[in-house]
Design a protein around this motif. Sequence first.
Motif, PDB file in Angstrom:
ATOM      1  N   ASN A 109       1.031  -1.033   0.232  1.00 59.40           N
ATOM      2  CA  ASN A 109      -0.180   0.406   0.456  1.00 59.40           C
ATOM      3  C   ASN A 109       0.526   0.645   0.231  1.00 59.40           C
ATOM      4  O   ASN A 109       0.395   2.028  -1.398  1.00 59.40           O
ATOM      5  CB  ASN A 109      -1.425   0.375   1.326  1.00 59.40           C
ATOM      6  CG  ASN A 109      -1.993  -1.257   1.318  1.00 59.40           C
ATOM      7  OD1 ASN A 109      -2.196  -1.516  -0.050  1.00 59.40           O
ATOM      8  ND2 ASN A 109      -2.272  -1.253   2.026  1.00 59.40           N
ATOM      9  N   VAL A 110       1.918   1.154   0.862  1.00 55.51           N
ATOM     10  CA  VAL A 110       2.575   2.283   0.765  1.00 55.51           C
ATOM     11  C   VAL A 110       3.600   2.670  -0.172  1.00 55.51           C
ATOM     12  O   VAL A 110       4.322   3.719  -0.426  1.00 55.51           O
ATOM     13  CB  VAL A 110       3.399   2.823   2.302  1.00 55.51           C
ATOM     14  CG1 VAL A 110       2.459   3.155   3.538  1.00 55.51           C
ATOM     15  CG2 VAL A 110       4.439   1.343   2.319  1.00 55.51           C
ATOM     16  N   THR A 111       3.524   1.501  -0.288  1.00 55.76           N
ATOM     17  CA  THR A 111       4.758   1.711  -2.232  1.00 55.76           C
ATOM     18  C   THR A 111       4.164   2.499  -3.289  1.00 55.76           C
ATOM     19  O   THR A 111       4.165   3.110  -3.522  1.00 55.76           O
ATOM     20  CB  THR A 111       5.366   0.366  -2.544  1.00 55.76           C
ATOM     21  OG1 THR A 111       6.445  -0.746  -1.470  1.00 55.76           O
ATOM     22  CG2 THR A 111       6.378   0.740  -3.873  1.00 55.76           C
ATOM     23  N   VAL A 112       2.460   2.126  -3.333  1.00 51.86           N
ATOM     24  CA  VAL A 112       1.782   2.415  -4.839  1.00 51.86           C
ATOM     25  C   VAL A 112       1.554   4.304  -3.612  1.00 51.86           C
ATOM     26  O   VAL A 112       1.286   4.652  -4.947  1.00 51.86           O
ATOM     27  CB  VAL A 112       0.620   1.870  -4.553  1.00 51.86           C
ATOM     28  CG1 VAL A 112      -0.373   2.190  -4.813  1.00 51.86           C
ATOM     29  CG2 VAL A 112       0.446   0.417  -4.946  1.00 51.86           C
ATOM     30  N   PHE A 171      -8.818   1.417  -6.326  1.00 57.49           N
ATOM     31  CA  PHE A 171      -7.925   1.123  -5.105  1.00 57.49           C
ATOM     32  C   PHE A 171      -6.927   2.775  -5.454  1.00 57.49           C
ATOM     33  O   PHE A 171      -6.131   3.054  -4.658  1.00 57.49           O
ATOM     34  CB  PHE A 171      -8.339   0.140  -4.421  1.00 57.49           C
ATOM     35  CG  PHE A 171      -7.132  -0.135  -3.286  1.00 57.49           C
ATOM     36  CD1 PHE A 171      -7.291   1.268  -2.418  1.00 57.49           C
ATOM     37  CD2 PHE A 171      -5.805  -0.054  -3.827  1.00 57.49           C
ATOM     38  CE1 PHE A 171      -6.662   1.249  -1.253  1.00 57.49           C
ATOM     39  CE2 PHE A 171      -5.129  -0.216  -1.721  1.00 57.49           C
ATOM     40  CZ  PHE A 171      -5.617  -0.041  -0.877  1.00 57.49           C
ATOM     41  N   PHE A 172      -6.124   2.287  -6.488  1.00 57.45           N
ATOM     42  CA  PHE A 172      -4.461   2.741  -6.797  1.00 57.45           C
ATOM     43  C   PHE A 172      -4.579   4.260  -7.248  1.00 57.45           C
ATOM     44  O   PHE A 172      -4.053   5.300  -6.957  1.00 57.45           O
ATOM     45  CB  PHE A 172      -3.832   1.947  -7.905  1.00 57.45           C
ATOM     46  CG  PHE A 172      -3.198   0.507  -7.723  1.00 57.45           C
ATOM     47  CD1 PHE A 172      -3.431   0.240  -6.115  1.00 57.45           C
ATOM     48  CD2 PHE A 172      -2.016  -0.255  -8.311  1.00 57.45           C
ATOM     49  CE1 PHE A 172      -2.619  -1.192  -6.000  1.00 57.45           C
ATOM     50  CE2 PHE A 172      -1.374  -1.305  -8.170  1.00 57.45           C
ATOM     51  CZ  PHE A 172      -2.388  -1.770  -6.910  1.00 57.45           C
ATOM     52  N   MET A 173      -5.536   4.558  -7.584  1.00 55.60           N
ATOM     53  CA  MET A 173      -6.508   5.623  -8.505  1.00 55.60           C
ATOM     54  C   MET A 173      -6.618   6.610  -7.002  1.00 55.60           C
ATOM     55  O   MET A 173      -5.723   8.237  -6.816  1.00 55.60           O
ATOM     56  CB  MET A 173      -7.503   6.192  -9.127  1.00 55.60           C
ATOM     57  CG  MET A 173      -6.483   5.666 -11.135  1.00 55.60           C
ATOM     58  SD  MET A 173      -8.017   4.895 -11.892  1.00 55.60           S
ATOM     59  CE  MET A 173      -8.861   6.831 -11.610  1.00 55.60           C
ATOM     60  N   SER A 174      -7.127   6.304  -6.006  1.00 57.88           N
ATOM     61  CA  SER A 174      -7.094   7.039  -4.683  1.00 57.88           C
ATOM     62  C   SER A 174      -6.572   7.313  -4.048  1.00 57.88           C
ATOM     63  O   SER A 174      -6.596   8.154  -3.009  1.00 57.88           O
ATOM     64  CB  SER A 174      -8.587   6.171  -4.030  1.00 57.88           C
ATOM     65  OG  SER A 174      -8.000   4.686  -3.619  1.00 57.88           O
ATOM     66  N   MET A 175      -5.345   6.731  -3.850  1.00 57.85           N
ATOM     67  CA  MET A 175      -3.983   6.936  -2.902  1.00 57.85           C
ATOM     68  C   MET A 175      -3.904   7.609  -3.098  1.00 57.85           C
ATOM     69  O   MET A 175      -2.831   8.537  -2.383  1.00 57.85           O
ATOM     70  CB  MET A 175      -2.664   5.603  -3.812  1.00 57.85           C
ATOM     71  CG  MET A 175      -3.589   4.716  -2.609  1.00 57.85           C
ATOM     72  SD  MET A 175      -3.171   4.060  -0.935  1.00 57.85           S
ATOM     73  CE  MET A 175      -2.543   2.355  -1.502  1.00 57.85           C
ATOM     74  N   LEU A 190       5.938  -4.569  -5.571  1.00 54.93           N
ATOM     75  CA  LEU A 190       4.244  -4.314  -4.973  1.00 54.93           C
ATOM     76  C   LEU A 190       4.026  -5.668  -6.303  1.00 54.93           C
ATOM     77  O   LEU A 190       3.265  -6.501  -4.744  1.00 54.93           O
ATOM     78  CB  LEU A 190       3.771  -3.654  -7.083  1.00 54.93           C
ATOM     79  CG  LEU A 190       3.940  -2.131  -6.338  1.00 54.93           C
ATOM     80  CD1 LEU A 190       3.438  -1.678  -7.500  1.00 54.93           C
ATOM     81  CD2 LEU A 190       3.563  -2.028  -5.074  1.00 54.93           C
ATOM     82  N   GLY A 191       4.753  -6.512  -7.125  1.00 52.80           N
ATOM     83  CA  GLY A 191       4.211  -8.291  -6.783  1.00 52.80           C
ATOM     84  C   GLY A 191       4.278  -8.859  -5.824  1.00 52.80           C
ATOM     85  O   GLY A 191       3.838  -9.478  -5.218  1.00 52.80           O
ATOM     86  N   ILE A 230       3.218   3.683   9.000  1.00 53.44           N
ATOM     87  CA  ILE A 230       3.898   3.169   7.747  1.00 53.44           C
ATOM     88  C   ILE A 230       3.477   4.920   7.313  1.00 53.44           C
ATOM     89  O   ILE A 230       4.539   5.827   7.109  1.00 53.44           O
ATOM     90  CB  ILE A 230       4.034   2.727   6.887  1.00 53.44           C
ATOM     91  CG1 ILE A 230       4.755   0.821   7.916  1.00 53.44           C
ATOM     92  CG2 ILE A 230       5.501   3.023   5.734  1.00 53.44           C
ATOM     93  CD1 ILE A 230       4.613  -0.027   6.929  1.00 53.44           C
ATOM     94  N   GLY A 231       2.316   4.912   6.911  1.00 49.87           N
ATOM     95  CA  GLY A 231       1.987   6.686   6.458  1.00 49.87           C
ATOM     96  C   GLY A 231       2.689   7.675   7.264  1.00 49.87           C
ATOM     97  O   GLY A 231       2.632   8.600   6.489  1.00 49.87           O
ATOM     98  N   LEU A 232       1.972   7.896   8.289  1.00 51.49           N
ATOM     99  CA  LEU A 232       2.509   9.025   9.506  1.00 51.49           C
ATOM    100  C   LEU A 232       4.091   9.042   9.600  1.00 51.49           C
ATOM    101  O   LEU A 232       4.617   9.873   9.534  1.00 51.49           O
ATOM    102  CB  LEU A 232       2.089   8.475  11.177  1.00 51.49           C
ATOM    103  CG  LEU A 232       0.811   8.535  11.282  1.00 51.49           C
ATOM    104  CD1 LEU A 232       0.438   7.689  12.709  1.00 51.49           C
ATOM    105  CD2 LEU A 232       0.042   9.963  11.361  1.00 51.49           C
TER     106      LEU A 232
END
Length: 282
Positions: free
Chosen positions: A21-24, A80-84, A208-209, A245-247
């Motif tokens: 998720n955080v890589t995306v 979902f990837f677009m929303s990130m 990612l994969g 991780i996002g924080l």
Amino acid sequence: MALKKTITFMIVSTFAFALMNVTVKYLSNINAFQLVFFRSMSSLFFTFGFLLKNRIPILGNQKKLLVLRGLAGVTSMTFFFMSMKYLPVATAVSLRYIAPIFAAIFAVLFLKERIKPLQWLFFSMSFLGVLVLKGLDTQLNTYGLMLVLIAAVFSGVVYTLISKIGTKDHPVVVVNYFMIIATIVGGVLSIKDWQTPQGIEWGLLMLLGVFGYFGQVYMTKAFQTAATALVAPMKYMEVVFTLIIGLLWFQDIYTVWSFVGILLIIGGLILNILYKERQKAS
């Protein structure tokens, strides 16, 4: 010992998904179709390898359903990837998790399943979390919210199709169809706006994969070693890992209402899982 192993499997799984998720999020400057392409293509190495090694027929038995599951899956992944690009990463992950609400609606409409009144109460609790995020979290981007809700709807379609497929096809065959279709769709649709990755981006795109595959594998291992009632609620550790991780990585900002909304979403879904397992046992 078995419980310790299950917990370990789920920690590895949810942490792998959180890293994906955080890589995306980090690569959000690259268009979503390209992210879908690399995420899927790098997983094919593992899925094809598994099927060939174990001599499992790649084409499967229910080709039409498998293709539909793949198309629904790639649509959900893309939105979902677009929303990130527009949402804090943990908020996006939490909102995507309302997919079981849509899956329940589709199951009632198309599979003629019955949903208990208490389950609708728990779903309402999760949906209230969405309303709290939208109505009271003033930093939530409306466009990002729409994108992730579309992703959740199609994820609900995926759950319904997987239920329909049942055990007539091997799980890796189902995933392999998804990865093949996502690679083709992502590759074709990314041609127009292709951005050649630079430096470390190449490695991150291939990871990612890897993250996605190991997240799936270890989640499967966990479900094989313990009851669903124990394992399923642990899936939401992904939100916790992603939030932390996002924080630290992106300095994502969360208000008090962000946390209230996220807790309502996760709490309602966990209560639904526990209730369903209790009904099965009684």
